[in-house]
Design a protein around this motif. Structure first.
Motif, PDB file in Angstrom:
ATOM      1  N   ASP A   1       0.816  -1.220   0.000  1.00 55.79           N
ATOM      2  CA  ASP A   1       0.000   0.000   0.000  1.00 55.79           C
ATOM      3  C   ASP A   1       0.850   1.272   0.000  1.00 55.79           C
ATOM      4  N   TYR A   2       2.118   1.138   0.373  1.00 51.46           N
ATOM      5  CA  TYR A   2       3.005   2.306   0.450  1.00 51.46           C
ATOM      6  C   TYR A   2       3.919   2.429  -0.765  1.00 51.46           C
ATOM      7  N   ARG A   3       3.686   1.631  -1.784  1.00 53.61           N
ATOM      8  CA  ARG A   3       4.602   1.604  -2.928  1.00 53.61           C
ATOM      9  C   ARG A   3       4.812   2.979  -3.578  1.00 53.61           C
ATOM     10  N   PRO A   4       3.758   3.764  -3.843  1.00 54.36           N
ATOM     11  CA  PRO A   4       3.976   5.093  -4.435  1.00 54.36           C
ATOM     12  C   PRO A   4       4.833   5.995  -3.542  1.00 54.36           C
ATOM     13  N   ALA A   5       4.582   5.927  -2.235  1.00 53.83           N
ATOM     14  CA  ALA A   5       5.370   6.733  -1.300  1.00 53.83           C
ATOM     15  C   ALA A   5       6.819   6.270  -1.276  1.00 53.83           C
ATOM     16  N   LEU A   6       7.021   4.976  -1.333  1.00 52.81           N
ATOM     17  CA  LEU A   6       8.379   4.435  -1.290  1.00 52.81           C
ATOM     18  C   LEU A   6       9.160   4.816  -2.537  1.00 52.81           C
ATOM     19  N   ARG A   7       8.494   4.854  -3.679  1.00 54.32           N
ATOM     20  CA  ARG A   7       9.167   5.298  -4.902  1.00 54.32           C
ATOM     21  C   ARG A   7       9.665   6.733  -4.741  1.00 54.32           C
ATOM     22  N   SER A   8       8.825   7.585  -4.159  1.00 57.24           N
ATOM     23  CA  SER A   8       9.198   8.981  -3.937  1.00 57.24           C
ATOM     24  C   SER A   8      10.373   9.085  -2.972  1.00 57.24           C
ATOM     25  N   ILE A   9      10.327   8.291  -1.912  1.00 58.57           N
ATOM     26  CA  ILE A   9      11.387   8.321  -0.889  1.00 58.57           C
ATOM     27  C   ILE A   9      12.703   7.810  -1.460  1.00 58.57           C
ATOM     28  N   ILE A  10      12.640   6.709  -2.212  1.00 64.30           N
ATOM     29  CA  ILE A  10      13.851   6.148  -2.818  1.00 64.30           C
ATOM     30  C   ILE A  10      14.426   7.113  -3.844  1.00 64.30           C
ATOM     31  N   SER A  11      13.561   7.760  -4.610  1.00 63.25           N
ATOM     32  CA  SER A  11      14.013   8.717  -5.615  1.00 63.25           C
ATOM     33  C   SER A  11      14.779   9.866  -4.972  1.00 63.25           C
ATOM     34  N   ALA A  12      14.338  10.273  -3.770  1.00 65.66           N
ATOM     35  CA  ALA A  12      15.014  11.364  -3.047  1.00 65.66           C
ATOM     36  C   ALA A  12      16.118  10.836  -2.133  1.00 65.66           C
ATOM     37  N   ARG A  13      16.381   9.514  -2.226  1.00 67.49           N
ATOM     38  CA  ARG A  13      17.373   8.856  -1.367  1.00 67.49           C
ATOM     39  C   ARG A  13      17.082   9.106   0.105  1.00 67.49           C
ATOM     40  N   GLY A  14      15.813   9.157   0.408  1.00 68.20           N
ATOM     41  CA  GLY A  14      15.395   9.346   1.793  1.00 68.20           C
ATOM     42  C   GLY A  14      15.538  10.772   2.286  1.00 68.20           C
ATOM     43  N   ASP A  15      16.155  11.631   1.454  1.00 69.54           N
ATOM     44  CA  ASP A  15      16.416  13.010   1.859  1.00 69.54           C
ATOM     45  C   ASP A  15      17.149  13.042   3.201  1.00 69.54           C
ATOM     46  N   LEU A  16      18.136  12.148   3.334  1.00 68.83           N
ATOM     47  CA  LEU A  16      18.840  11.983   4.603  1.00 68.83           C
ATOM     48  C   LEU A  16      20.220  12.627   4.576  1.00 68.83           C
ATOM     49  N   GLY A  17      20.597  13.195   5.706  1.00 65.17           N
ATOM     50  CA  GLY A  17      21.952  13.693   5.873  1.00 65.17           C
ATOM     51  C   GLY A  17      22.850  12.557   6.327  1.00 65.17           C
ATOM     52  N   PRO A  18      24.142  12.812   6.529  1.00 72.86           N
ATOM     53  CA  PRO A  18      25.075  11.758   6.927  1.00 72.86           C
ATOM     54  C   PRO A  18      24.664  11.028   8.210  1.00 72.86           C
ATOM     55  N   ALA A  19      24.273  11.785   9.235  1.00 76.47           N
ATOM     56  CA  ALA A  19      23.913  11.165  10.513  1.00 76.47           C
ATOM     57  C   ALA A  19      22.683  10.285  10.365  1.00 76.47           C
ATOM     58  N   ASP A  20      21.645  10.818   9.700  1.00 80.69           N
ATOM     59  CA  ASP A  20      20.425  10.035   9.507  1.00 80.69           C
ATOM     60  C   ASP A  20      20.674   8.826   8.614  1.00 80.69           C
ATOM     61  N   SER A  21      21.597   8.951   7.672  1.00 80.70           N
ATOM     62  CA  SER A  21      21.927   7.819   6.795  1.00 80.70           C
ATOM     63  C   SER A  21      22.529   6.677   7.604  1.00 80.70           C
ATOM     64  N   LEU A  22      23.414   7.011   8.532  1.00 73.91           N
ATOM     65  CA  LEU A  22      24.016   5.987   9.388  1.00 73.91           C
ATOM     66  C   LEU A  22      22.952   5.328  10.270  1.00 73.91           C
ATOM     67  N   ARG A  23      22.035   6.137  10.796  1.00 72.83           N
ATOM     68  CA  ARG A  23      20.962   5.580  11.617  1.00 72.83           C
ATOM     69  C   ARG A  23      20.058   4.679  10.779  1.00 72.83           C
ATOM     70  N   ALA A  24      19.816   5.089   9.539  1.00 71.51           N
ATOM     71  CA  ALA A  24      18.965   4.293   8.648  1.00 71.51           C
ATOM     72  C   ALA A  24      19.599   2.934   8.357  1.00 71.51           C
ATOM     73  N   ILE A  25      20.916   2.930   8.142  1.00 70.34           N
ATOM     74  CA  ILE A  25      21.629   1.675   7.894  1.00 70.34           C
ATOM     75  C   ILE A  25      21.517   0.756   9.109  1.00 70.34           C
ATOM     76  N   LYS A  26      21.703   1.334  10.287  1.00 70.27           N
ATOM     77  CA  LYS A  26      21.593   0.553  11.520  1.00 70.27           C
ATOM     78  C   LYS A  26      20.188  -0.023  11.665  1.00 70.27           C
ATOM     79  N   THR A  27      19.170   0.775  11.373  1.00 74.19           N
ATOM     80  CA  THR A  27      17.782   0.314  11.463  1.00 74.19           C
ATOM     81  C   THR A  27      17.524  -0.809  10.471  1.00 74.19           C
ATOM     82  N   HIS A  28      18.041  -0.648   9.240  1.00 72.94           N
ATOM     83  CA  HIS A  28      17.822  -1.661   8.212  1.00 72.94           C
ATOM     84  C   HIS A  28      18.512  -2.967   8.580  1.00 72.94           C
ATOM     85  N   PHE A  29      19.733  -2.878   9.119  1.00 70.00           N
ATOM     86  CA  PHE A  29      20.429  -4.080   9.571  1.00 70.00           C
ATOM     87  C   PHE A  29      19.629  -4.765  10.683  1.00 70.00           C
TER      88      PHE A  29
END
Length: 238
Positions: free
Chosen positions: A95-123
């Motif tokens: 149900d979130y596929r359209p939103a996920l496409r937008s988020i992936i296209s913007a690479r999550g709009d994440l800075g370095p710190a949030d990117s590291l947190r995102a990696i930790k969350t995904h792991f």
């Protein structure tokens, strides 16, 4: 205003809705607060950034997938169970596929710190998916499994985003192939680690034996010195 316990889910719902409507890069925390019917201060109490909302969203998906597991399935082969769990995760995300496409296209709009947190969350998410399938995730081998599963999931997720089939057949086929390849490497790693552990065990035993012999040799040398001194003293007296 939503009940306090529902605020996190309300923020997630609003954020995903906005992401589906426009670029995630253009979505602001003020937009999310307004869409949620909350004040900016209420948002601040429950999340610190858009990246924080994405991490909460990921954990929500984890919780939904794990809550839907059937205890009777724990006896199934790990490979089959892991496929079922990952495909269930994709179904939950559907149900979130359209939103996920937008988020992936913007690479999550994440800075370095949030990117590291995102990696930790995904792991962390992949750790739970593996554990739910009956795979151990501790130690070196477990860490390698998590890393491999993270890569496999990312590749399958990219395919799934544009998979228009009714049963996600192409995505499942790719997941099956990737996990089969990973299983071969996992077996090699397990064999290699087993040899390494046995070798370390042998080295450790030899070190302990050497350490045990050294004091004994030292005591013998001291005893000989003592006897030599006594003999020299007797000779001098004579």
């Amino acid at each position: 205003m939503p009940a306090k316990k529902d605020i996190p889910n309300t923020l997630i719902t609003a954020a995903m809705k906005l992401a589906a409507e426009k670029s995630w890069h253009d979505v602001t925390m003020i937009d999310i607060a307004r869409a949620s019917g909350l004040t900016v201060a209420d948002c601040y109490d429950h999340c610190k950034s858009k990246g924080d909302i994405l991490r909460q969203f990921s954990k929500k998906i984890d919780r939904d997938v794990l809550a839907d597991l059937d205890d009777e399935d724990f006896d199934e082969p790990g490979h089959d169970r892991l496929i079922a769990i990952i495909m269930a995760r994709f179904d939950t995300l559907a149900d979130y596929r359209p939103a996920l496409r937008s988020i992936i296209s913007a690479r999550g709009d994440l800075g370095p710190a949030d990117s590291l947190r995102a990696i930790k969350t995904h792991f962390g998410s992949m750790r739970w998916m593996l554990e739910a399938a009956g795979f151990r995730t501790g130690g070196i081998q477990g860490s390698l499994r998590i890393a491999a599963m993270t890569g496999i999931y990312a590749r399958c997720f990219k395919l799934w985003l544009d998979d228009t089939s009714t049963d996600s057949g192409p995505t499942m086929a790719m997941l099956d192939r990737e996990l089969s390849k990973a299983a071969l490497w996992d077996a090699r790693v397990e064999k290699g680690l087993g040899k390494a552990n046995r070798l370390c065990g042998k080295i450790s035993k030899r070190c302990h034996r050497f350490a045990a012999k050294k004091p004994a040799q030292g005591e013998q040398t001291n005893h000989e010195k003592t006897q030599g001194s006594s003999g020299n003293a007797s000779a001098s007296a004579n």
